[in-house]
Write a protein that holds these residues in place. Structure first.
Motif, mmCIF file in Angstrom:
data_model
loop_
_atom_site.group_PDB
_atom_site.id
_atom_site.type_symbol
_atom_site.label_atom_id
_atom_site.label_comp_id
_atom_site.label_asym_id
_atom_site.label_seq_id
_atom_site.Cartn_x
_atom_site.Cartn_y
_atom_site.Cartn_z
ATOM 1 N N LYS A 18 -10.780 1.077 -16.355
ATOM 2 C CA LYS A 18 -10.657 2.039 -17.443
ATOM 3 C C LYS A 18 -9.402 2.882 -17.236
ATOM 4 N N PRO A 19 -8.864 3.458 -18.303
ATOM 5 C CA PRO A 19 -7.692 4.319 -18.134
ATOM 6 C C PRO A 19 -7.922 5.441 -17.131
ATOM 7 N N GLU A 20 -9.138 5.943 -17.049
ATOM 8 C CA GLU A 20 -9.428 7.024 -16.104
ATOM 9 C C GLU A 20 -9.446 6.564 -14.652
ATOM 10 N N ASP A 21 -9.336 5.276 -14.408
ATOM 11 C CA ASP A 21 -9.194 4.767 -13.047
ATOM 12 C C ASP A 21 -7.748 4.838 -12.556
ATOM 13 N N THR A 22 -6.838 5.190 -13.460
ATOM 14 C CA THR A 22 -5.430 5.309 -13.086
ATOM 15 C C THR A 22 -5.246 6.367 -12.013
ATOM 16 N N ALA A 23 -4.636 5.974 -10.903
ATOM 17 C CA ALA A 23 -4.472 6.877 -9.755
ATOM 18 C C ALA A 23 -3.682 6.155 -8.666
ATOM 19 N N VAL A 24 -3.295 6.914 -7.660
ATOM 20 C CA VAL A 24 -2.824 6.306 -6.420
ATOM 21 C C VAL A 24 -4.045 6.112 -5.536
ATOM 22 N N TYR A 25 -4.226 4.900 -5.056
ATOM 23 C CA TYR A 25 -5.370 4.561 -4.218
ATOM 24 C C TYR A 25 -4.938 4.506 -2.754
ATOM 25 N N TYR A 26 -5.727 5.180 -1.909
ATOM 26 C CA TYR A 26 -5.412 5.285 -0.492
ATOM 27 C C TYR A 26 -6.510 4.674 0.355
ATOM 28 N N CYS A 27 -6.097 3.984 1.367
ATOM 29 C CA CYS A 27 -6.986 3.495 2.409
ATOM 30 C C CYS A 27 -7.141 4.606 3.447
ATOM 31 N N TYR A 28 -8.344 4.773 3.980
ATOM 32 C CA TYR A 28 -8.619 5.875 4.911
ATOM 33 C C TYR A 28 -9.449 5.370 6.068
ATOM 34 N N LYS A 29 -8.964 5.671 7.268
ATOM 35 C CA LYS A 29 -9.715 5.388 8.482
ATOM 36 C C LYS A 29 -10.536 6.619 8.809
ATOM 37 N N ASN A 30 -11.862 6.430 8.879
ATOM 38 C CA ASN A 30 -12.714 7.578 9.135
ATOM 39 C C ASN A 30 -12.565 8.099 10.562
ATOM 40 N N ALA A 31 -13.020 9.337 10.767
ATOM 41 C CA ALA A 31 -12.941 9.995 12.058
ATOM 42 C C ALA A 31 -13.744 9.233 13.108
ATOM 43 N N PRO A 32 -13.389 9.379 14.418
ATOM 44 C CA PRO A 32 -12.340 10.256 14.933
ATOM 45 C C PRO A 32 -10.936 9.693 14.692
ATOM 46 N N SER A 33 -9.966 10.597 14.769
ATOM 47 C CA SER A 33 -8.555 10.248 14.538
ATOM 48 C C SER A 33 -8.364 9.657 13.153
ATOM 49 N N ALA A 34 -8.811 10.410 12.160
ATOM 50 C CA ALA A 34 -8.694 9.955 10.775
ATOM 51 C C ALA A 34 -7.230 9.739 10.393
ATOM 52 N N SER A 35 -7.000 8.713 9.571
ATOM 53 C CA SER A 35 -5.637 8.373 9.163
ATOM 54 C C SER A 35 -5.626 7.857 7.736
ATOM 55 N N TRP A 36 -4.468 8.015 7.077
ATOM 56 C CA TRP A 36 -4.280 7.580 5.700
ATOM 57 C C TRP A 36 -3.201 6.502 5.622
ATOM 58 N N GLY A 37 -3.363 5.614 4.649
ATOM 59 C CA GLY A 37 -2.296 4.714 4.293
ATOM 60 C C GLY A 37 -1.302 5.419 3.382
ATOM 61 N N GLN A 38 -0.279 4.658 2.933
ATOM 62 C CA GLN A 38 0.768 5.265 2.113
ATOM 63 C C GLN A 38 0.400 5.297 0.624
ATOM 64 N N GLY A 39 -0.626 4.561 0.248
ATOM 65 C CA GLY A 39 -1.093 4.549 -1.134
ATOM 66 C C GLY A 39 -0.495 3.433 -1.960
ATOM 67 N N THR A 40 -1.228 3.023 -2.979
ATOM 68 C CA THR A 40 -0.753 2.018 -3.933
ATOM 69 C C THR A 40 -1.146 2.462 -5.330
ATOM 70 N N GLN A 41 -0.195 2.396 -6.254
ATOM 71 C CA GLN A 41 -0.413 2.891 -7.608
ATOM 72 C C GLN A 41 -1.198 1.878 -8.428
ATOM 73 N N VAL A 42 -2.227 2.374 -9.098
ATOM 74 C CA VAL A 42 -2.982 1.577 -10.068
ATOM 75 C C VAL A 42 -2.861 2.265 -11.415
ATOM 76 N N THR A 43 -2.364 1.546 -12.400
ATOM 77 C CA THR A 43 -2.216 2.091 -13.739
ATOM 78 C C THR A 43 -2.969 1.204 -14.725
ATOM 79 N N VAL A 44 -3.894 1.814 -15.450
ATOM 80 C CA VAL A 44 -4.681 1.088 -16.443
ATOM 81 C C VAL A 44 -4.251 1.569 -17.823
ATOM 82 N N ALA A 45 -3.549 0.716 -18.531
ATOM 83 C CA ALA A 45 -3.009 1.091 -19.841
ATOM 84 C C ALA A 45 -2.737 -0.166 -20.640
ATOM 85 N N SER A 46 -2.818 -0.010 -21.990
ATOM 86 C CA SER A 46 -2.561 -1.183 -22.844
ATOM 87 C C SER A 46 -1.076 -1.285 -23.155
#
Length: 115
Positions: free
Chosen positions: A87-115
């Motif tokens: 859906k259009p409301e799913d448009t966002a940057v999506y991030y992968c996340y490693k849970n604690a301990p030592s939590a970490s984030w990925g750099q993100g990937t853009q998802v765009t839902v549009a006609s």
């Protein structure tokens, strides 16, 4: 050093599908729960889905239940997010996340839902 590298984002029309991947390195992947978050401009990062270390516990935010599927392949140090009926409301940057301990984030990937 923990590294999380997402891929699979892009532009898709409403109702379409995408599969995100996150390849992890630098830690004992099979021992950690992992998550997908998403962020839109001007807002914080919101949890989308969580999967425990061997996949026995899976959780989703209500807005994606029945449309998104999180999975993991511990042999490949990879988690996935299959996104259907986008859906259009799913448009966002999506991030992968490693849970604690030592939590970490990925750099993100853009998802765009549009006609």
């Amino acid at each position: 050093q923990v590294q999380l590298v997402e891929s699979g984002g892009g532009l898709v029309p409403p109702g379409g599908s995408l599969r995100l991947s996150c390849v992890a390195s630098g830690f004992a992947f099979s021992l950690y729960g992992m998550s997908w978050y998403r962020q839109t401009p001007g807002k914080g990062r919101d949890l989308v889905a969580y999967i425990s270390s061997v996949g026995e516990i899976i959780k989703y935010v209500d807005s994606v239940k029945g449309r998104f599927t999180i999975s993991r392949d511990n042999a490949k140090n990879t988690i996935y997010l299959q996104m259907n009926s986008l859906k259009p409301e799913d448009t966002a940057v999506y991030y992968c996340y490693k849970n604690a301990p030592s939590a970490s984030w990925g750099q993100g990937t853009q998802v765009t839902v549009a006609s």
